[in-house]
Design an enzyme around this catalytic site. Structure first.
Site, PDB file in Angstrom:
ATOM      1  N   GLU A  39       0.621  -1.353  -0.169  1.00  0.00           N
ATOM      2  CA  GLU A  39      -0.301  -0.102   0.117  1.00  0.00           C
ATOM      3  C   GLU A  39       0.570   1.207  -0.334  1.00  0.00           C
ATOM      4  OE1 GLU A  39      -2.696   1.847   3.214  1.00  0.00           O
ATOM      5  OE2 GLU A  39      -0.937   1.332   4.679  1.00  0.00           O
ATOM      6  N   HIS A  68      -4.411   3.788   1.779  1.00  0.00           N
ATOM      7  CA  HIS A  68      -3.652   4.039   0.648  1.00  0.00           C
ATOM      8  C   HIS A  68      -3.827   3.960  -1.101  1.00  0.00           C
ATOM      9  CE1 HIS A  68      -2.253   6.413   3.383  1.00  0.00           C
ATOM     10  NE2 HIS A  68      -1.281   5.853   4.309  1.00  0.00           N
ATOM     11  N   HIS A 150      -5.558  -4.773   8.158  1.00  0.00           N
ATOM     12  CA  HIS A 150      -5.196  -3.890   8.333  1.00  0.00           C
ATOM     13  C   HIS A 150      -5.440  -2.413   8.814  1.00  0.00           C
ATOM     14  CE1 HIS A 150      -2.052  -1.241   5.942  1.00  0.00           C
ATOM     15  NE2 HIS A 150      -2.823  -0.499   6.108  1.00  0.00           N
ATOM     16  N   HIS A 175       0.169  -1.615   8.712  1.00  0.00           N
ATOM     17  CA  HIS A 175      -0.120  -0.353   8.613  1.00  0.00           C
ATOM     18  C   HIS A 175       0.096   0.113   9.925  1.00  0.00           C
ATOM     19  CE1 HIS A 175      -2.809   2.882   8.027  1.00  0.00           C
ATOM     20  NE2 HIS A 175      -3.704   3.219   9.799  1.00  0.00           N
TER      21      HIS A 175
HETATM   22 FE   LIG Z   1       1.297   1.260   5.293  1.00  0.00          FE
HETATM   23 FE   LIG Z   2      -2.014   1.806   5.901  1.00  0.00          FE
END
Ligand SMILES: [Fe+2]
Ligand SMILES: [Fe+2]
Length: 259
Positions: A39, A68, A150, A175
């Site tokens: 991401e 993202h 995440h 994340h």
């Molecule tokens: Fe990330």
């Molecule tokens: Fe993230």
């Protein structure tokens, strides 16, 4: 079956670090399936077809994402087209991309599911109800299921571990970019870690140049963020799955990959 999971790859330093570390990781862990969270792979935020191709060339079999994922508009059509790059399943149904995929590993179907936490992040549906629905759809279609959760807070991640214990092979948290020290196989047979960490520079602040991140905190003014470059590490975990698709072990992976 050995599954290597790699935490959020941040920018070109992360992509280069992964490419550099993979031969050694292959030799040491002999993974049958490599899952990489991408991401942050494009310039520190988002993913493009080009950065996905680089992650695949480095050895990824499946790429997961997170909040993202939609940063770069040109990736939307690619997300619809790709069977190997997924986005959180609990986003709006009409959004580009899909929330899970099934890949063949040594002749056996293995499902990879991507979910987003609902605490502090935007989702369309609860990740708990969503994963129940996805697992129901996958019944009879996969010998093992791997989840990338995440999410922002450890309470929600730990809860997801218990929710899925005995139902999936592994739950990898992503994340927050900081690896947690709680890797273990839960009593029902699910390998679990709250955060796999990131693949990128440890010299910055979760991937961003530290002077810029500090300026933002100190001044509370908008600051342009760039990807930090020095002291790159590859972070993740390796899980051994038994014939039942449940885990026998999980070991954290934290390796330097600097120049
Ligand atoms: Fe990330
Ligand atoms: Fe993230």
């Amino acid at each position: 079956m050995r599954v290597l999971f790699i935490g959020d790859v941040v920018g070109s330093p992360g992509r280069r670090g992964l490419e550099k570390a993979m031969p050694g990781l292959r030799e040491r862990h002999a993974p049958d399936l490599v899952i990489v969270n991408g991401e942050n792979s494009a310039g520190g935020l988002g993913i493009t077809e080009g950065t996905a191709d680089e992650l695949f060339a480095a050895g990824a079999n499946v790429i997961t994402t997170g909040n993202h994922v939609y940063k770069h508009r040109e990736v939307y059509e690619y997300l619809d087209r790709s069977d190997r790059v997924i986005r959180p399943a609990n986003y709006p149904h009409g959004n580009p991309g899909k929330g899970h995929t099934v890949v063949e590993v040594g002749g056996r179907p293995v499902a990879v599911v991507n979910l987003s936490g609902a605490v502090g992040l935007k989702v369309a549906r609860s990740p708990f109800a969503e994963v129940d629905a996805v697992l129901k759809r996958l019944e009879g279609e996969a010998d093992a299921v791997i989840v990338d959760f995440h999410a922002e807070v450890t309470s929600e991640k730990v809860a997801m571990g218990w929710h899925l214990d005995g139902r999936v092979g592994a739950v990898f948290g992503t994340h927050t970019h900081v690896p947690s020290a709680d890797a273990r196989v839960l009593p029902g047979g699910t390998a679990y870690i709250s955060d796999a960490g990131m693949t990128g520079s440890r010299a910055g602040v979760i991937g961003v140049k530290r002077e810029q991140a500090l300026e933002a905190f100190l001044t509370q003014m908008p600051v342009r963020f760039e990807t930090a470059e020095e002291d790159v590490w590859v972070m993740g975990a390796i899980v051994e799955l038994g014939p039942s698709g449940l885990a026998e072990s999980i070991e954290q992976v934290l390796v330097p990959a600097g120049d």
